[in-house]
Design a protein around this motif. Sequence first.
Motif, short mmCIF file in Angstrom:
data_model
loop_
_atom_site.label_atom_id
_atom_site.label_comp_id
_atom_site.label_asym_id
_atom_site.label_seq_id
_atom_site.Cartn_x
_atom_site.Cartn_y
_atom_site.Cartn_z
N LYS A 70 0.79 -1.27 -0.09
CA LYS A 70 -0.41 0.25 -0.01
C LYS A 70 1.11 1.53 0.27
CE LYS A 70 -3.72 1.91 2.21
NZ LYS A 70 -4.55 1.66 1.50
N LEU A 71 1.97 1.53 0.91
CA LEU A 71 2.89 2.56 1.23
C LEU A 71 4.05 2.55 -0.48
CD1 LEU A 71 3.76 2.27 4.67
CD2 LEU A 71 2.00 3.98 3.13
N GLY A 72 3.67 1.43 -1.33
CA GLY A 72 4.77 1.51 -2.49
C GLY A 72 6.77 1.15 -2.32
N LEU A 73 5.97 0.28 -0.92
CA LEU A 73 7.19 0.09 -0.89
C LEU A 73 7.87 -1.35 -1.31
CD1 LEU A 73 7.45 1.61 3.11
CD2 LEU A 73 8.45 2.26 0.74
N VAL A 74 7.19 -2.29 -1.35
CA VAL A 74 7.48 -3.86 -1.33
C VAL A 74 6.34 -4.38 -2.46
CG1 VAL A 74 8.67 -5.72 -1.32
CG2 VAL A 74 8.92 -3.87 0.30
N LYS A 75 6.87 -3.94 -3.76
CA LYS A 75 5.39 -4.39 -4.17
C LYS A 75 4.85 -5.93 -4.39
CE LYS A 75 3.61 -0.62 -5.91
NZ LYS A 75 2.36 -0.48 -5.68
N SER A 76 3.61 -6.86 -3.47
CA SER A 76 3.63 -8.08 -3.83
C SER A 76 2.81 -8.61 -4.84
CB SER A 76 2.80 -8.48 -2.36
OG SER A 76 2.21 -9.62 -2.03
N ARG A 77 2.58 -9.76 -5.18
CA ARG A 77 2.05 -10.77 -6.52
C ARG A 77 0.46 -11.05 -5.33
NH1 ARG A 77 1.67 -15.66 -4.32
NH2 ARG A 77 3.23 -16.57 -3.17
N LEU A 78 0.85 -11.26 -4.15
CA LEU A 78 -1.26 -11.02 -3.84
C LEU A 78 -1.87 -10.11 -3.93
CD1 LEU A 78 0.12 -11.67 0.33
CD2 LEU A 78 -0.53 -12.86 -1.48
N PHE A 79 -1.23 -9.43 -4.74
CA PHE A 79 -2.81 -8.08 -4.89
C PHE A 79 -2.25 -7.77 -6.41
CE2 PHE A 79 -0.06 -6.95 -0.67
CZ PHE A 79 -1.49 -7.99 0.10
N ARG A 80 -1.16 -8.43 -7.60
CA ARG A 80 -2.00 -8.09 -8.05
C ARG A 80 -3.42 -8.32 -9.30
NH1 ARG A 80 3.77 -11.09 -10.04
NH2 ARG A 80 5.17 -9.54 -9.43
N PRO A 81 -4.01 -8.02 -9.81
CA PRO A 81 -5.56 -8.61 -10.29
C PRO A 81 -5.32 -9.46 -10.62
CG PRO A 81 -5.03 -5.87 -10.86
CD PRO A 81 -3.77 -6.54 -10.06
N ASN A 82 -6.31 -10.09 -10.20
CA ASN A 82 -6.25 -11.79 -11.82
C ASN A 82 -6.74 -11.20 -13.04
OD1 ASN A 82 -7.66 -13.92 -11.98
ND2 ASN A 82 -8.14 -14.67 -10.98
N GLN A 83 -6.01 -11.96 -13.82
CA GLN A 83 -5.20 -11.90 -15.04
C GLN A 83 -6.68 -12.29 -15.86
OE1 GLN A 83 -3.30 -10.23 -16.98
NE2 GLN A 83 -2.44 -10.04 -14.19
N ALA A 84 -8.00 -13.13 -15.08
CA ALA A 84 -9.18 -13.33 -15.13
C ALA A 84 -10.15 -12.46 -15.81
CB ALA A 84 -9.12 -15.21 -14.43
N THR A 85 -10.22 -11.30 -15.41
CA THR A 85 -10.86 -10.35 -14.57
C THR A 85 -10.31 -9.28 -16.14
OG1 THR A 85 -9.45 -9.07 -12.91
CG2 THR A 85 -10.68 -10.86 -12.45
#
Length: 281
Positions: free
Chosen positions: A266-281
């Motif tokens: 959320k703070l933009g410090l470390v991007k996590s794969r958990l929060f990548r939008p589902n590619q199927a949507t």
Amino acid sequence: MPATLLTTPPLEPTRPEFHVETVLSPTADASRRKHKIIAVLPAYNAERTLAATVADFPPGSVDEILLVDDASRDGTAEIARRMGLSVIVHEKNVGYGGNQKTCYRYCLERGADIVVMIHPDYQYDSRVIPHAVGMIELGICDVILGNRVRSRAEALKCGMPWWKYVSNRGLTVFENMALGQNLGEFHSGFRVYRRSVLETIPFEGNSDDFVFDTQFLVQAVHFGFRLGDVPVPVRYFDEASSINFRRSTKYGIETVKTVSQFWLHKLGLVKSRLFRPNQAT
């Protein structure tokens, strides 16, 4: 998704007057469900409690019940088949999170509008299903959890181990504060999801272990879904499944780690794969 499955609560403060009989005696069409509800039971060695769990489902509350057997060593799958449930059996154990992934893939493929996930160990009261589903139908919430901890006295009286109660309360307070929520419990095995939640959240990349549940809820918050809960009776007994103290400690550490990932992302410090939008949507 059918229009009857509301995304926001209706707000019509002024209406023409009408006779109360339309409320007291609704037509058959008005009371009939117009969307599909599938209940999923992620199972492992649940032969002794499966029938009791399903017996408490209110008649007509769901359209299909799926049991996913995670390579049980008992007769869980055989009993489920004899009872007429839809059954998927994993040839090898893929873990609690991996089991749920199979459950949700099936529901999306089968066109479910609402998905009910309930553990088949009789620890959660299936009679609550229509009430939890109703919160989704009315557009009040997108995710509903069953809250076992209505009060400390009730939880302990009904058999919840004191160390599990303390850890549940501590983690829930932490998660509520960190995620801006107000849930009575974050660690429930009774959950109801709107279809769009499963379509949006990239759950396939989540852990195959117990922390899958925490990751899923943190993702739901990240993607802006509305979380709520309903009270369910506490049931702890010998046949009910429960992870031991060591596994619970690991789960607690993983929960804190997941919430930390949420804030770092959320703070933009470390991007996590958990929060990548589902590619199927």
